[in-house]
Every structure is written in structure tokens, then in C-alpha cells.
Scaffold this motif. Structure first.
Motif, PDB file in Angstrom:
ATOM      1  N   TYR A 452       0.434  -1.487   0.202  1.00 57.37           N
ATOM      2  CA  TYR A 452       0.106  -0.030   0.117  1.00 57.37           C
ATOM      3  C   TYR A 452       0.894   0.879   0.535  1.00 57.37           C
ATOM      4  CZ  TYR A 452      -4.528  -2.187   1.190  1.00 57.37           C
ATOM      5  OH  TYR A 452      -5.557  -2.790   0.970  1.00 57.37           O
ATOM      6  N   LEU A 453      -0.082   2.501  -0.802  1.00 58.13           N
ATOM      7  CA  LEU A 453       0.864   3.488  -0.783  1.00 58.13           C
ATOM      8  C   LEU A 453       0.758   4.745  -0.473  1.00 58.13           C
ATOM      9  CD1 LEU A 453       2.543   3.170  -4.038  1.00 58.13           C
ATOM     10  CD2 LEU A 453       3.662   2.912  -2.620  1.00 58.13           C
ATOM     11  N   ARG A 454       0.960   5.058   0.768  1.00 59.44           N
ATOM     12  CA  ARG A 454       0.151   6.310   1.521  1.00 59.44           C
ATOM     13  C   ARG A 454       1.277   7.511   1.234  1.00 59.44           C
ATOM     14  NH1 ARG A 454      -2.535   4.238   5.584  1.00 59.44           N
ATOM     15  NH2 ARG A 454      -1.875   1.625   6.070  1.00 59.44           N
ATOM     16  N   ASN A 455       0.575   8.925   1.410  1.00 64.20           N
ATOM     17  CA  ASN A 455       0.812  10.152   1.434  1.00 64.20           C
ATOM     18  C   ASN A 455       2.035  10.411   1.645  1.00 64.20           C
ATOM     19  OD1 ASN A 455      -0.556  11.068   3.309  1.00 64.20           O
ATOM     20  ND2 ASN A 455      -1.896  12.327   1.904  1.00 64.20           N
ATOM     21  N   ALA A 456       2.872  10.083   2.454  1.00 65.33           N
ATOM     22  CA  ALA A 456       2.970  10.438   4.001  1.00 65.33           C
ATOM     23  C   ALA A 456       3.803   9.533   4.461  1.00 65.33           C
ATOM     24  CB  ALA A 456       2.997  11.386   4.720  1.00 65.33           C
ATOM     25  N   PRO A 457       5.202   9.250   5.201  1.00 60.51           N
ATOM     26  CA  PRO A 457       5.632   8.092   5.464  1.00 60.51           C
ATOM     27  C   PRO A 457       5.065   8.115   6.936  1.00 60.51           C
ATOM     28  CG  PRO A 457       7.405  10.100   5.925  1.00 60.51           C
ATOM     29  CD  PRO A 457       6.079  10.937   4.968  1.00 60.51           C
ATOM     30  N   SER A 458       4.050   7.530   7.089  1.00 58.18           N
ATOM     31  CA  SER A 458       3.607   7.390   8.594  1.00 58.18           C
ATOM     32  C   SER A 458       2.216   6.272   8.709  1.00 58.18           C
ATOM     33  CB  SER A 458       2.975   8.832   9.503  1.00 58.18           C
ATOM     34  OG  SER A 458       1.662   8.846  10.237  1.00 58.18           O
ATOM     35  N   ASP A 459       2.455   5.501   9.348  1.00 55.68           N
ATOM     36  CA  ASP A 459       0.968   4.717   9.134  1.00 55.68           C
ATOM     37  C   ASP A 459      -0.462   5.135   9.700  1.00 55.68           C
ATOM     38  OD1 ASP A 459       2.862   1.882   9.523  1.00 55.68           O
ATOM     39  OD2 ASP A 459       3.379   2.032  11.095  1.00 55.68           O
ATOM     40  N   ASP A 460      -0.183   6.162   9.911  1.00 54.76           N
ATOM     41  CA  ASP A 460      -1.627   6.832  10.333  1.00 54.76           C
ATOM     42  C   ASP A 460      -1.367   7.688   9.150  1.00 54.76           C
ATOM     43  OD1 ASP A 460      -1.969   5.823  12.853  1.00 54.76           O
ATOM     44  OD2 ASP A 460      -0.854   7.831  13.720  1.00 54.76           O
ATOM     45  N   ALA A 461      -0.690   8.141   7.896  1.00 52.76           N
ATOM     46  CA  ALA A 461      -1.368   9.221   6.442  1.00 52.76           C
ATOM     47  C   ALA A 461      -2.052   8.061   5.833  1.00 52.76           C
ATOM     48  CB  ALA A 461      -0.191   9.369   5.902  1.00 52.76           C
ATOM     49  N   PRO A 462      -2.992   8.726   5.287  1.00 44.94           N
ATOM     50  CA  PRO A 462      -4.275   8.111   4.012  1.00 44.94           C
ATOM     51  C   PRO A 462      -3.662   7.574   2.643  1.00 44.94           C
ATOM     52  CG  PRO A 462      -5.153  10.676   4.498  1.00 44.94           C
ATOM     53  CD  PRO A 462      -3.236  10.352   5.023  1.00 44.94           C
ATOM     54  N   LEU A 463      -4.074   6.801   2.791  1.00 48.50           N
ATOM     55  CA  LEU A 463      -4.037   5.771   1.032  1.00 48.50           C
ATOM     56  C   LEU A 463      -3.808   6.914   0.049  1.00 48.50           C
ATOM     57  CD1 LEU A 463      -5.152   2.850   1.247  1.00 48.50           C
ATOM     58  CD2 LEU A 463      -3.148   3.012   1.952  1.00 48.50           C
ATOM     59  N   LEU A 464      -2.812   6.396  -1.100  1.00 43.02           N
ATOM     60  CA  LEU A 464      -2.720   7.544  -1.712  1.00 43.02           C
ATOM     61  C   LEU A 464      -4.313   7.779  -2.694  1.00 43.02           C
ATOM     62  CD1 LEU A 464       0.986   6.770  -3.851  1.00 43.02           C
ATOM     63  CD2 LEU A 464      -0.079   8.500  -2.783  1.00 43.02           C
ATOM     64  N   SER A 465      -4.722   8.585  -3.160  1.00 37.43           N
ATOM     65  CA  SER A 465      -6.143   9.076  -4.018  1.00 37.43           C
ATOM     66  C   SER A 465      -5.796   8.637  -5.444  1.00 37.43           C
ATOM     67  CB  SER A 465      -6.924   9.728  -3.678  1.00 37.43           C
ATOM     68  OG  SER A 465      -8.526   9.926  -3.433  1.00 37.43           O
ATOM     69  N   ASP A 466      -6.876   8.069  -6.646  1.00 33.28           N
ATOM     70  CA  ASP A 466      -6.407   8.176  -7.519  1.00 33.28           C
ATOM     71  C   ASP A 466      -7.915   9.123  -8.619  1.00 33.28           C
ATOM     72  OD1 ASP A 466      -7.137   7.156 -10.376  1.00 33.28           O
ATOM     73  OD2 ASP A 466      -5.353   6.304 -10.331  1.00 33.28           O
ATOM     74  N   PRO A 467      -7.414   9.804  -9.417  1.00 34.66           N
ATOM     75  CA  PRO A 467      -8.182  10.530  -9.747  1.00 34.66           C
ATOM     76  C   PRO A 467      -9.640  10.441 -10.214  1.00 34.66           C
ATOM     77  CG  PRO A 467      -5.807  10.891 -10.792  1.00 34.66           C
ATOM     78  CD  PRO A 467      -5.580  10.435  -9.421  1.00 34.66           C
ATOM     79  N   ALA A 468      -9.273   8.579 -11.314  1.00 31.25           N
ATOM     80  CA  ALA A 468     -10.089   8.115 -12.001  1.00 31.25           C
ATOM     81  C   ALA A 468     -10.385   7.534 -10.971  1.00 31.25           C
ATOM     82  CB  ALA A 468      -9.740   6.944 -12.857  1.00 31.25           C
ATOM     83  N   LEU A 469     -10.532   7.038  -9.532  1.00 33.71           N
ATOM     84  CA  LEU A 469     -11.243   6.427  -9.162  1.00 33.71           C
ATOM     85  C   LEU A 469     -12.285   6.947  -7.920  1.00 33.71           C
ATOM     86  CD1 LEU A 469      -8.936   3.245  -7.685  1.00 33.71           C
ATOM     87  CD2 LEU A 469     -11.030   3.582 -10.013  1.00 33.71           C
TER      88      LEU A 469
END
Length: 626
Positions: A452-469
Motif C-alpha cells: 500500500y502507498l500512503r501520501n506521507a511516511p506514516s502509518d496514519d497517513a491516508p492511502l493515495l487517492s486515484d483521480p479516476a477512482l
């Protein structure tokens, strides 16, 4: 399979990697073995009890399950435990994919009788399952040869019989087992058992196999290596409206690779049974096909579309034009219960043959999943399919195709480019499946091939948001179809940053962060060409079609629009291929339209990049070396 998928956010021979320092097989009793070596001891004990060579027993199990128990859960064919013994209760239908006359359909019951145990014990206890497999192997050896063979090589007929197949595929299975014997193997199973089988120079004695009276190979028409005995069943090519020649299915005739280069192989799962998939492909109204279909139970392959022709399989015409599609019986959310070792092994042998024949590199940029195919445009991206999904074991599969594990350096904190490489059996991220009403259910924890990829180096950071999905910008989720925050095994990315215990990669126009360290590596160093935008930005595309002015007047030009991902100055992406723009015009069943079955060539070159979870095209003129 393109038509069958929903959009729910929901080993040539067996290739076995010989890992450095493979341990000698230890024959100590299970009770005295360390907890992570119990299964190794179980094999030693069973081999001694039933006078079966231990390494032959180990190799049979490796070829069936890679020594996995799968937590006492059956495969789709009803196979249980490390020896893949099949259970069919009295009065029940034969397990899916096995004929009622197939000896494998009753192998667990037979093994239970041989060791005087209850079938339930062989289903739930790995030790009893291994004992049953050893007893069954010895039983077939005596049945076929009148006694136990004196050498490892003379166990070949019994090994073939163990497969349960009544066709020459039994010999393919036995060849795979002896390839494993010669190569050796070592791995830690999904439940933490450390297993090893040292390499041995064993030559199988195949002379006695002639007495087995196996059925001949199904077809000589199929484009397959001879050892696979592929069947051939033509997909439908028929007009579906007698008044309209543009209405037809299920593929397009072409002259590949003469007119169109074949540069990739797309891996699918069927989301249907093997038999139902073949029925769909022979129905012209289904408007779907693939070049090959692989059965889960034993890896049987049926070719349905000649490789020269274009199957309707990927949902992207550019990819269809240049690829071969292979469907595997199974479901995205079922994982290992459908993606069996015989299926991996058979499919890998086919892919090795195809890759050699057409000059296709064996890497994740050229052999990729349906879930890595780009949408043709922004509108089509969200509805692109998700198979074979997160539970397809990419590293193991490509090792089988190559015939060895990749030669790589150890994890490095200084690598500027990395390949995603979580340890499949130990990588068990949370995944859920969601119904049409949005109700989500957690799937059982199991080995997975992505991080899984997150928007910051933290386990609490949200997962990336894909603009198509997620056009509303909401974070990604753990739903199985929410691929916008998935980086998959073997995919290569440029490093965007490092933090203690974390690695950031350039991914679909942003940075995605994931857990990665020397102590718990999720990557290995990679190399290859990297690009960056030449100007402030560079658009990305789902196809590499010619420009409007490059089409002849009798062929309508196809509009090309950018994808919803823009590369910005300073961002860096790996290049997996370079192609020239082209387009195959095919509109009628009999080529009756002016220009029909014509390849339009363009001047523009495109770099094929690993954009995110999916591939994409960028104009070579828009980017520079990174």
C-alpha cells in the motif's frame, strides 16, 4: 477476462530457484524438530515409514503445493494439505475440474484407507496428509511395477500416476517433479515452516511409463511447447447480425507479427469456471476472447485464438493489437484456492515458450496483469479490470518463467530506482471486498504481491487517492478493486525520497510512501532508463495511436485524449518499452469496408512507463532522460 470482470472496489520444465546455501534435508523426528522445521521432519518420517525416497516425496509435494498446507482449506478441486490429496464425500459430485474416473478425485479417501486413518485427519493434519501421500505413492509404485523401485529414477511411473491424470499430462507432472529433484529448492511456507530439498543428479526411467496407456495429447493444432499437450478449441468468429457485417465476435483476424509486433503478454483470471469460459469464447454474442485458457486443477491449457490474430481481451485496443492474452481459471478475491501450483507451472512454461518465440522480455513491463492495462482515456480508466489481482504471486510466477530467481543485489538505502519486492508469503495486508451497496467485508489474511502507498511516511497517513477512482479526492481504501494505491511485485519505480523505515516513489503524478527497510525489505535495487518531463508538465495517454492527419481518407481517425495523470517537472518514471504509434483498422467480419484490416503507421514515438499501478504512454518528445 475483459467481459466477465466486474468493477467492484472489490515452468521447457518446472523452474525451481536454487537459493544460496540450501540446507541438507534433515531426517530427525518431528517431535525433536524446532517448531519451524516440523514439516521437514514429517516428510522424513513418512518417507521412512512407507519406504519412499524422501527427496522424491518432497519433490512431489513441491510440484503440487510448494509444501504449503493452506491452513487445512481445500483448493477449488478439493485438494487438501501439502500432498494435495483430493476429497470427494460419498455421493458428492466430482471436484470441479476433475472427471469422475480421475483417480485423483478419490486420492484422499484411498490414502486414508492405506494408513488406517479417518479422511478428516488427512484434511486437517499436515502430518497425516504427508503420511497419506507417501502411502499413496508407494501404493502406485507397487501397482505399476510389482514392488518398490530400487532407485529414485524408477519412481517415475508412480509419480506420474500420483498426478491423477489419465492423459499424457501425467508425464508432464512427473517431468516437473524430476526437474525439482535435479534443481533442489528451499523456502519458508506461508505458515512459517522452513523447508529444504537439496539438488540431486537423478535421471528418470521413463520406460515403464509406456504401460500406463495414457491418452494422447489433445491437439496438434495448438501453439504450445509439446510437453504441455495443449488442446485447441476455436473461439467464435461469426456474424451476429445478418444485416450488419460490423456486428461479429469474438476476435479480429490479423497477420501478427508480420504487420503488428507482439510485445507483451497479459495475465488474466477468468472470474468464471474453465468450462464456462470456453463456452463464452465460443459464443459470438459474448464479444470476448483470449488466446489461451488455463485450468486451475491441473494446468490444462486450451488455445482458442491463434497468436497471429487479435483477441478481445484487454479492454484497450492498443494493448490488444500487440499482446497475447492468457486467462487463468480463478477469481480475484479467492487467491491461492484457485491459483494452484500446477496452474502457475503450466502457464509459466507457456509464457516462456511465447516470450522466446516473439522476443518478449521476461519482466513486469512486458508480462503484466489485466489490472496493469491502462484505460484508453479518462472515462474508461475507472472501469478497467482488476484481475488477476493482489493474490497472484508475481515473483514466483516470473521465476518459473525465467527458470531461476532474478540475480539481484541486496536491499540498498541508496538505490535511485527500485523494484517492488515484498515477501509474498509473509506479506498479508488487509484487503476487503465490497458489494454493490458499498458494504465491505474483510478477506482472509493471505500472501499478497503488493504494498500500500500512503501520501506521507506514516502509518496514519491516508492511502493515495486515484483521480479516476476517487474524483472527489477522498483517500484510497483497502477494497480489492481500489488499485490506485497499489505498487505490485516486480514493478519498477524511481525513488522520490527516503525516511527511516520508509521509501517514497514517484507514482501517478505524486509521491507514494510505503514501509521498506533493511530489516523488513519491500524492494530490491533496480536499473533502467528513467524519464522526466522536458517542460513544466507532460501529459500521459492510454494508447499510442497516430495523429489525425496520418490516417488515410478511407479510415476514420481515432481521437486520443490524455489520461487524468500529469507528470510534473522533476518527477521521474521508469521506461519499460519504446513504441511507434500505429493503429489496426478492423471493422467488418469479411474486410468489406474500404481500408479494412489496414495498419496505420504514425511518426510519433512513445515511451511506455510504469506510471502507477497501471502502465501509460508518454510522447518521447515530451520527456527527457531523468
Amino acid at each position: 477476462m475483459h467481459r466477465l470482470r466486474t468493477t467492484r472496489v472489490a515452468t521447457a520444465a518446472l523452474a525451481v530457484a536454487v537459493l544460496g546455501g540450501v540446507a541438507a534435508v534433515v531426517g530427525q523426528a518431528a517431535a525433536a524438530a524446532p517448531r519451524d522445521r516440523v514439516r521437514q521432519g514429517d516428510f522424513a518420517d513418512a518417507a521412512k515409514e512407507f519406504h519412499v525416497p524422501q527427496r522424491v516425496l518432497l519433490a512431489v509435494s513441491y510440484a503440487e503445493t510448494r509444501w504449503d498446507d493452506h491452513g487445512a482449506h481445500p483448493s477449488t478441486t478439493g485438494a487438501y494439505g501439502p500432498m494435495a490429496l483430493v476429497w470427494r464425500p460419498a455421493g458428492a459430485a466430482s471436484p470441479r475440474g476433475l472427471a469422475a474416473s480421475d483417480t485423483r478425485a478419490q486420492s484422499l479417501a484411498t490414502a486414508a484407507r492405506l494408513i488406517h486413518a479417518r479422511p478428516a485427519e488427512l484434511r486437517t493434519d499436515p502430518r497425516e496428509n504427508i503420511r497419506g501421500g507417501a502411502a499413496l505413492l508407494a501404493y502406485w509404485a507397487k501397482h505399476l511395477g510389482g514392488g518398490l523401485p530400487a532407485t529414485d529414477g524408477k519412481w517415475y511411473p508412480a509419480v506420474a500416476k500420483y498426478s491423477g491424470s489419465t492423459t499424457t499430462e501425467a508425464l508432464t507432472f512427473a517431468d516437473d517433479v524430476y526437474s525439482a529433484l535435479r534443481a533442489g529448492a528451499s523456502r519458508t511456507t506461508s505458515d512459517g515452516q522452513r523447508m529444504a530439498m537439496r539438488a540431486a543428479a537423478v535421471t528418470p526411467d521413463k520406460s515403464a511409463a509406456k504401460r500406463m496407456r495414457l491418452a494422447a495429447a489433445p491437439s496438434a493444432k495448438a501453439e504450445c511447447p509439446t510437453s504441455l499437450h495443449c488442446a485447441f478449441l476455436p473461439a467464435a468468429y461469426a456474424q451476429t447480425d445478418p444485416k450488419d457485417k460490423t456486428k461479429y465476435g469474438n476476435y479480429d483476424r490479423a497477420r501478427r507479427p508480420r504487420d503488428l509486433k507482439i510485445n507483451s503478454i497479459v495475465i488474466h483470471d477468468t472470474e468464471e469456471t474453465y468450462d464456462k469460459t470456453k463456452q463464452l469464447f465460443t459464443d459470438p454474442t459474448s464479444a470476448v476472447s483470449a488466446h489461451y485458457v488455463v485450468r486451475s486443477s491441473d494446468g490444462q491449457i486450451t488455445q482458442m485464438v491463434p497468436t497471429r490474430d487479435i483477441a478481445w481481451q484487454a479492454g484497450n485496443w492498443d494493448v490488444n493489437m500487440h499482446s497475447i492474452g492468457i486467462e487463468h481459471e480463478g477469481y480475484v478475491d479467492k487467491g491461492a484456492t484457485w491459483f494452484t501450483e500446477p496452474m502457475y507451472r503450466s502457464s509459466a512454461r507457456l509464457v516462456r515458450y511465447l516470450a522466446h518465440r516473439f522476443g518478449i522480455p521476461v519482466d513486469r513491463g512486458h508480462i503484466f496483469g489485466h489490472d496493469n492495462v491502462p484505460g484508453q482515456d479518462t472515462k474508461g480508466t475507472a472501469s478497467m479490470h482488476t484481475d488477476p489481482g493482489p493474490y497472484w504471486n508475481w515473483d514466483h510466477y516470473l521465476d518459473l518463467v525465467r527458470g531461476h530467481a532474478p540475480h539481484t543485489r541486496p536491499w540498498s538505502a541508496h538505490a535511485k530506482q527500485v523494484a517492488i519486492a515484498p515477501v509474498f508469503d509473509r506479506n498479508k495486508p488487509p484487503v476487503s471486498t465490497c458489494d454493490a451497496n458499498g458494504k465491505c467485508t474483510d478477506l482472509p489474511a493471505q500472501g499478497a504481491s503488493f504494498v500500500y502507498l500512503r501520501n506521507a511516511p506514516s502509518d496514519d497517513a491516508p492511502l493515495l487517492s486515484d483521480p479516476a477512482l476517487h474524483p472527489d479526492g477522498k483517500p484510497g481504501t483497502t477494497a480489492i478493486g481500489d488499485w490506485g494505491a497499489h505498487a505490485s511485485s516486480g514493478q519498477r519505480f524511481a525513488v522520490a525520497g527516503r525516511r527511516p523505515g520508509w521509501t517514497g516513489i514517484w507514482y501517478a503524478g505524486t509521491i507514494g510512501w510505503f514501509r521498506d527497510s533493511k530489516a523488513a525489505p519491500a524492494t530490491r535495487p533496480a536499473h533502467g532508463r528513467v524519464i522526466t518531463p522536458r517542460g513544466a508538465t507532460a501529459p500521459t495517454y492510454g494508447v499510442a495511436f497516430p495523429e489525425k492527419a496520418e490516417y488515410p481518407k478511407e479510415i476514420p481517425p481515432v481521437a486520443v485524449t490524455p489520461l487524468p495523470y500529469t507528470l510534473k517537472k522533476g518527477q521521474r518514471y521508469t521506461v519499460v518499452n519504446v513504441v511507434k504509434a500505429d493503429y489496426y483498422y478492423a471493422k467488418t467480419i469479411d474486410a468489406s469496408l474500404p481500408g479494412d484490416r489496414t495498419v496505420v503507421h504514425g511518426k510519433q514515438a512513445y515511451d511506455v512507463i510504469q506510471l502507477g499501478h497501471r502502465l501509460a504512454y508518454v510522447r518521447t518528445s515530451d520527456v527527457a532522460g531523468g
